[in-house]
Motif scaffolding. Structure first.
Motif, PDB file in Angstrom:
ATOM      1  N   GLU A  38       0.836  -1.200   0.000  1.00 49.33           N
ATOM      2  CA  GLU A  38       0.000   0.000   0.000  1.00 49.33           C
ATOM      3  C   GLU A  38       0.878   1.260   0.000  1.00 49.33           C
ATOM      4  O   GLU A  38       0.592   2.228  -0.702  1.00 49.33           O
ATOM      5  N   VAL A  39       1.950   1.227   0.780  1.00 53.40           N
ATOM      6  CA  VAL A  39       2.861   2.372   0.833  1.00 53.40           C
ATOM      7  C   VAL A  39       3.528   2.573  -0.526  1.00 53.40           C
ATOM      8  O   VAL A  39       3.628   3.701  -1.026  1.00 53.40           O
ATOM      9  N   ASP A  40       3.962   1.487  -1.155  1.00 51.15           N
ATOM     10  CA  ASP A  40       4.587   1.590  -2.487  1.00 51.15           C
ATOM     11  C   ASP A  40       3.615   2.180  -3.496  1.00 51.15           C
ATOM     12  O   ASP A  40       3.971   3.058  -4.279  1.00 51.15           O
ATOM     13  N   ALA A  41       2.370   1.671  -3.496  1.00 54.62           N
ATOM     14  CA  ALA A  41       1.370   2.143  -4.455  1.00 54.62           C
ATOM     15  C   ALA A  41       1.085   3.628  -4.240  1.00 54.62           C
ATOM     16  O   ALA A  41       1.078   4.424  -5.184  1.00 54.62           O
ATOM     17  N   ALA A  42       0.865   4.003  -2.993  1.00 55.95           N
ATOM     18  CA  ALA A  42       0.538   5.394  -2.680  1.00 55.95           C
ATOM     19  C   ALA A  42       1.696   6.323  -3.025  1.00 55.95           C
ATOM     20  O   ALA A  42       1.493   7.422  -3.561  1.00 55.95           O
ATOM     21  N   SER A  43       2.923   5.888  -2.752  1.00 59.50           N
ATOM     22  CA  SER A  43       4.096   6.715  -3.041  1.00 59.50           C
ATOM     23  C   SER A  43       4.222   6.967  -4.538  1.00 59.50           C
ATOM     24  O   SER A  43       4.477   8.093  -4.981  1.00 59.50           O
ATOM     25  N   GLU A  44       4.053   5.918  -5.316  1.00 57.05           N
ATOM     26  CA  GLU A  44       4.194   6.051  -6.765  1.00 57.05           C
ATOM     27  C   GLU A  44       3.091   6.944  -7.349  1.00 57.05           C
ATOM     28  O   GLU A  44       3.349   7.783  -8.212  1.00 57.05           O
ATOM     29  N   VAL A  45       1.880   6.764  -6.868  1.00 53.69           N
ATOM     30  CA  VAL A  45       0.765   7.583  -7.351  1.00 53.69           C
ATOM     31  C   VAL A  45       1.019   9.061  -7.041  1.00 53.69           C
ATOM     32  O   VAL A  45       0.813   9.935  -7.897  1.00 53.69           O
ATOM     33  N   CYS A  46       1.471   9.353  -5.843  1.00 55.82           N
ATOM     34  CA  CYS A  46       1.730  10.749  -5.477  1.00 55.82           C
ATOM     35  C   CYS A  46       2.880  11.330  -6.301  1.00 55.82           C
ATOM     36  O   CYS A  46       2.843  12.492  -6.709  1.00 55.82           O
ATOM     37  N   ARG A  47       3.891  10.512  -6.547  1.00 59.27           N
ATOM     38  CA  ARG A  47       5.009  10.986  -7.376  1.00 59.27           C
ATOM     39  C   ARG A  47       4.486  11.365  -8.757  1.00 59.27           C
ATOM     40  O   ARG A  47       4.822  12.426  -9.293  1.00 59.27           O
ATOM     41  N   ARG A  48       3.642  10.524  -9.328  1.00 59.15           N
ATOM     42  CA  ARG A  48       3.125  10.782 -10.672  1.00 59.15           C
ATOM     43  C   ARG A  48       2.164  11.968 -10.714  1.00 59.15           C
ATOM     44  O   ARG A  48       2.069  12.657 -11.733  1.00 59.15           O
ATOM     45  N   LEU A  49       1.423  12.178  -9.629  1.00 56.41           N
ATOM     46  CA  LEU A  49       0.471  13.294  -9.594  1.00 56.41           C
ATOM     47  C   LEU A  49       1.104  14.591  -9.093  1.00 56.41           C
ATOM     48  O   LEU A  49       0.466  15.643  -9.110  1.00 56.41           O
ATOM     49  N   GLY A  50       2.340  14.486  -8.599  1.00 55.77           N
ATOM     50  CA  GLY A  50       2.991  15.666  -8.050  1.00 55.77           C
ATOM     51  C   GLY A  50       2.391  16.117  -6.729  1.00 55.77           C
ATOM     52  O   GLY A  50       2.330  17.311  -6.433  1.00 55.77           O
ATOM     53  N   LEU A  51       1.932  15.150  -5.923  1.00 58.20           N
ATOM     54  CA  LEU A  51       1.321  15.469  -4.622  1.00 58.20           C
ATOM     55  C   LEU A  51       2.286  15.125  -3.488  1.00 58.20           C
ATOM     56  O   LEU A  51       3.060  14.167  -3.588  1.00 58.20           O
ATOM     57  N   PHE A  52       2.217  15.890  -2.419  1.00 57.20           N
ATOM     58  CA  PHE A  52       3.030  15.597  -1.236  1.00 57.20           C
ATOM     59  C   PHE A  52       2.508  14.327  -0.570  1.00 57.20           C
ATOM     60  O   PHE A  52       1.298  14.153  -0.409  1.00 57.20           O
ATOM     61  N   HIS A  53       3.431  13.485  -0.158  1.00 58.44           N
ATOM     62  CA  HIS A  53       3.048  12.201   0.445  1.00 58.44           C
ATOM     63  C   HIS A  53       3.900  11.937   1.670  1.00 58.44           C
ATOM     64  O   HIS A  53       5.090  12.211   1.683  1.00 58.44           O
ATOM     65  N   ASP A  54       3.264  11.415   2.685  1.00 62.35           N
ATOM     66  CA  ASP A  54       3.993  11.047   3.899  1.00 62.35           C
ATOM     67  C   ASP A  54       3.450   9.708   4.386  1.00 62.35           C
ATOM     68  O   ASP A  54       2.338   9.292   4.016  1.00 62.35           O
ATOM     69  N   VAL A  55       4.250   9.023   5.175  1.00 62.35           N
ATOM     70  CA  VAL A  55       3.868   7.725   5.734  1.00 62.35           C
ATOM     71  C   VAL A  55       4.121   7.773   7.237  1.00 62.35           C
ATOM     72  O   VAL A  55       5.172   8.241   7.667  1.00 62.35           O
ATOM     73  N   ILE A  56       3.149   7.325   8.014  1.00 59.27           N
ATOM     74  CA  ILE A  56       3.396   7.161   9.450  1.00 59.27           C
ATOM     75  C   ILE A  56       3.127   5.701   9.823  1.00 59.27           C
ATOM     76  O   ILE A  56       2.319   5.022   9.185  1.00 59.27           O
ATOM     77  N   ARG A  57       3.841   5.243  10.840  1.00 62.36           N
ATOM     78  CA  ARG A  57       3.695   3.855  11.276  1.00 62.36           C
ATOM     79  C   ARG A  57       3.196   3.829  12.719  1.00 62.36           C
ATOM     80  O   ARG A  57       3.867   4.321  13.621  1.00 62.36           O
ATOM     81  N   VAL A  58       2.009   3.302  12.874  1.00 63.11           N
ATOM     82  CA  VAL A  58       1.383   3.202  14.194  1.00 63.11           C
ATOM     83  C   VAL A  58       0.805   1.786  14.298  1.00 63.11           C
ATOM     84  O   VAL A  58      -0.401   1.584  14.151  1.00 63.11           O
ATOM     85  N   PRO A  59       1.674   0.791  14.507  1.00 60.92           N
ATOM     86  CA  PRO A  59       1.202  -0.593  14.408  1.00 60.92           C
ATOM     87  C   PRO A  59       0.251  -0.995  15.529  1.00 60.92           C
ATOM     88  O   PRO A  59       0.574  -0.847  16.704  1.00 60.92           O
TER      89      PRO A  59
END
Ligand SMILES: [Zn+2]
Length: 197
Positions: A38-59
């Motif tokens: 999910e993180v990989d997919a979201a990162s790639e989509v944001c890169r392609r759309l030019g959107l800021f993306h961040d990931v937090i880990r709260v297991p």
């Protein structure tokens, strides 16, 4: 309005990212089995759309149930992907992330069919919106696609099919299992849209 989108990297949230181009996207690794994909997919989509993306880990996988947690299905739901209080948790984290960054709305990619879960229903979303809005920061909780099904959302969003090719929908693994409700939904949506490979 400066918006934060909870971006899981599935079809619905990707379509909303392309449609509304929020100021910030956030992917939450809460210990779900497909988190890395999910993180990989979201990162790639944001890169392609030019959107800021961040990931937090709260297991919180110790507290999860069903397919996403790799555990037995909860006795409180007949749906294998049910994870108790998940949207309440994710929206709360979204609001906690948004407040210090002066983002004043949290968008969630809930669609019409998600109302099979109580926390995917319009009633729940209205109530948590009221609950969050009355607290410091007055942050809005918005589900822009709550009255659309996924196919309608994809059409309204005008998202590029190549972008949806990055969507990760499987509940159980980094690689689509082809059998879970997430994979079934993905296949069905692509079939209806005529985008099958
Ligand atoms: Zn699957």
């Amino acid at each position: 309005m400066s918006e934060l989108l909870l971006l899981s990297g599935g079809i619905d949230s990707i379509a909303i990212a392309a449609w509304l181009r929020p100021a910030q996207c956030l992917t939450i690794d809460y210990g779900q089995r497909p988190a890395a994909a999910e993180v990989d997919a979201a990162s790639e989509v944001c890169r392609r759309l030019g959107l800021f993306h961040d990931v937090i880990r709260v297991p919180i996988n110790e507290l999860g149930s069903g397919a996403l947690a790799g555990k037995p299905v909860s006795e409180f739901s007949s749906h294998e992907e049910f994870w108790p209080f998940r949207n309440q948790f994710l929206l709360t984290l979204g609001a906690m992330y948004a407040m210090p960054r002066s983002l004043n709305a949290v968008l969630i990619g809930t669609v019409q069919n998600d109302s099979r879960h109580a926390d995917g229903s319009p009633v729940f979303l209205n109530q948590i919106a009221d609950l969050v809005a009355q607290q410091e920061g007055g942050i809005a909780i918005v589900a822009p696609a709550i009255h659309l099904d996924t196919v309608e959302l994809v059409k309204v969003s005008n998202v590029d099919p190549s972008l949806l090719g990055w969507a990760h929908s499987c509940h159980t693994s980094h690689v689509a299992c082809g059998r879970c409700p997430g994979c079934n939904k993905h296949s069905e949506v692509m079939r209806v849209l005529g985008w099958e490979l």
